[in-house]
Design a protein around this motif. Structure first.
Motif, PDB file in Angstrom:
ATOM      1  N   MET A 143       0.855  -1.191   0.000  1.00 46.06           N
ATOM      2  CA  MET A 143       0.000   0.000   0.000  1.00 46.06           C
ATOM      3  C   MET A 143       0.886   1.235   0.000  1.00 46.06           C
ATOM      4  O   MET A 143       1.928   1.250   0.647  1.00 46.06           O
ATOM      5  CB  MET A 143      -0.912  -0.004   1.240  1.00 46.06           C
ATOM      6  CG  MET A 143      -1.977   1.106   1.220  1.00 46.06           C
ATOM      7  SD  MET A 143      -1.426   2.713   1.852  1.00 46.06           S
ATOM      8  CE  MET A 143      -1.408   2.390   3.605  1.00 46.06           C
ATOM      9  N   LEU A 144       0.492   2.246  -0.761  1.00 42.64           N
ATOM     10  CA  LEU A 144       1.237   3.493  -0.745  1.00 42.64           C
ATOM     11  C   LEU A 144       0.267   4.659  -0.699  1.00 42.64           C
ATOM     12  O   LEU A 144      -0.905   4.549  -1.082  1.00 42.64           O
ATOM     13  CB  LEU A 144       2.147   3.624  -1.965  1.00 42.64           C
ATOM     14  CG  LEU A 144       1.480   3.818  -3.332  1.00 42.64           C
ATOM     15  CD1 LEU A 144       2.425   4.583  -4.252  1.00 42.64           C
ATOM     16  CD2 LEU A 144       1.159   2.459  -3.960  1.00 42.64           C
ATOM     17  N   ILE A 145       0.763   5.786  -0.191  1.00 46.09           N
ATOM     18  CA  ILE A 145      -0.028   7.014  -0.088  1.00 46.09           C
ATOM     19  C   ILE A 145       0.470   7.992  -1.145  1.00 46.09           C
ATOM     20  O   ILE A 145       1.667   8.301  -1.214  1.00 46.09           O
ATOM     21  CB  ILE A 145       0.081   7.625   1.315  1.00 46.09           C
ATOM     22  CG1 ILE A 145      -0.427   6.630   2.357  1.00 46.09           C
ATOM     23  CG2 ILE A 145      -0.705   8.929   1.396  1.00 46.09           C
ATOM     24  CD1 ILE A 145      -0.293   7.125   3.796  1.00 46.09           C
ATOM     25  N   LEU A 146      -0.444   8.475  -1.968  1.00 52.08           N
ATOM     26  CA  LEU A 146      -0.100   9.399  -3.043  1.00 52.08           C
ATOM     27  C   LEU A 146       0.048  10.825  -2.505  1.00 52.08           C
ATOM     28  O   LEU A 146      -0.348  11.113  -1.373  1.00 52.08           O
ATOM     29  CB  LEU A 146      -1.172   9.344  -4.133  1.00 52.08           C
ATOM     30  CG  LEU A 146      -1.364   7.980  -4.811  1.00 52.08           C
ATOM     31  CD1 LEU A 146      -2.467   8.056  -5.857  1.00 52.08           C
ATOM     32  CD2 LEU A 146      -0.064   7.506  -5.438  1.00 52.08           C
ATOM     33  N   PRO A 147       0.621  11.731  -3.306  1.00 49.86           N
ATOM     34  CA  PRO A 147       0.844  13.112  -2.839  1.00 49.86           C
ATOM     35  C   PRO A 147      -0.416  13.835  -2.388  1.00 49.86           C
ATOM     36  O   PRO A 147      -0.337  14.777  -1.594  1.00 49.86           O
ATOM     37  CB  PRO A 147       1.458  13.791  -4.068  1.00 49.86           C
ATOM     38  CG  PRO A 147       2.113  12.693  -4.819  1.00 49.86           C
ATOM     39  CD  PRO A 147       1.236  11.494  -4.633  1.00 49.86           C
ATOM     40  N   ASP A 148      -1.602  13.425  -2.872  1.00 51.65           N
ATOM     41  CA  ASP A 148      -2.851  14.080  -2.465  1.00 51.65           C
ATOM     42  C   ASP A 148      -3.520  13.368  -1.301  1.00 51.65           C
ATOM     43  O   ASP A 148      -4.692  13.618  -1.001  1.00 51.65           O
ATOM     44  CB  ASP A 148      -3.810  14.158  -3.648  1.00 51.65           C
ATOM     45  CG  ASP A 148      -4.250  12.779  -4.120  1.00 51.65           C
ATOM     46  OD1 ASP A 148      -3.604  11.779  -3.738  1.00 51.65           O
ATOM     47  OD2 ASP A 148      -5.239  12.693  -4.868  1.00 51.65           O
ATOM     48  N   SER A 149      -2.790  12.456  -0.650  1.00 55.37           N
ATOM     49  CA  SER A 149      -3.258  11.656   0.500  1.00 55.37           C
ATOM     50  C   SER A 149      -4.192  10.520   0.098  1.00 55.37           C
ATOM     51  O   SER A 149      -4.727   9.825   0.967  1.00 55.37           O
ATOM     52  CB  SER A 149      -3.959  12.539   1.550  1.00 55.37           C
ATOM     53  OG  SER A 149      -3.037  13.492   2.062  1.00 55.37           O
TER      54      SER A 149
END
Length: 241
Positions: free
Chosen positions: A113-119
């Motif tokens: 799982m990863l979090i993108l720059p816009d959350s």
């Protein structure tokens, strides 16, 4: 990024042309199903703004020689690569230098799982890759997925678009699962919450709007699309193993 830079820089024309010639020779006399030839040729017609081979306004059919259709189907990858190089060069010149393209690959047998720059949060299944910018700028948030991913998109004023090999999915804020592996002809888009707009990368750019617990199954080879009623959780439980 390195591939595109190599394609657009001057001084390597002979080497680049030899690579394209090698690809052409490797294609040889390989036979494609007629449906795939027609589909590929239709894409080329649209990109070059040629008359479509479907019925025109006057009800006539516009046809081209068979050899031209087959040659066009082989040339499409080269054409798209060249167009892609041009678009990359133009967009790269217009974007700030500090905006970098990131990639996240999940090997077989694992999930992540990863979090993108816009959350926004994205879960990636085994054998999947996600390309995304280090920061979202402009009026559109865009990423590219190869494989399977579950998206939990933060609602913003600007739309969020997930590109894959044969469909583009546009949302504002929602939860959905997309399975689009390169070695599979079928693409599954399953909506869990909110709404999504699924746009097929066919000649007509056909668009579908899904509601929760609906799944769009698209067969890229035949061009067939079907909307099913499903239990959306059944298609995202892979996140928990």
């Amino acid at each position: 990024k390195r591939v595109h830079q190599r394609l657009v820089q001057s001084g390597d024309e002979l080497e680049r042309d030899e690579i394209f010639r090698s690809l052409w020779r490797e294609a040889g006399d390989a036979k494609m199903p007629q449906a795939e030839i027609d589909h590929s040729f239709g894409i080329l017609q649209e990109k070059l703004q040629l008359p479509l081979s479907v019925s025109s306004r006057k009800g006539k059919m516009v046809r081209f020689p068979g050899w031209f259709r087959i040659a066009a189907s082989y040339l499409i990858p080269v054409l798209l690569l060249s167009v892609s190089a041009y678009l990359y060069r133009e967009s790269h010149l217009a974007q700030p230098e500090n905006v970098q393209l990131m990639s996240h690959f999940v090997p077989h047998g694992k999930r992540d799982m990863l979090i993108l720059p816009d959350s926004s949060r994205v879960w990636l299944n085994a054998g999947s890759t996600l390309f995304y910018p280090a920061s979202f700028t402009g009026s559109i948030r865009q990423v590219y997925l190869s494989g399977e991913g579950y998206f939990e998109i933060q609602k913003k004023d600007c739309p969020f678009i997930v590109h894959s090999k044969a469909v583009d999915i546009e949302v504002l804020g929602t939860r959905f699962n997309l399975m689009s592996y390169n070695d599979s002809d079928r693409i599954y888009t399953t909506l869990e919450e909110g709404s999504v707009c699924v746009r097929l990368n066919n000649v007509q750019r056909t668009t579908y709007h899904l509601s929760p617990n609906e799944q769009l199954v698209y067969q890229a080879g035949s061009g067939k699309a079907e909307i099913r009623q499903v239990v959306s959780a059944d298609y995202s439980d892979w996140r928990e193993g």
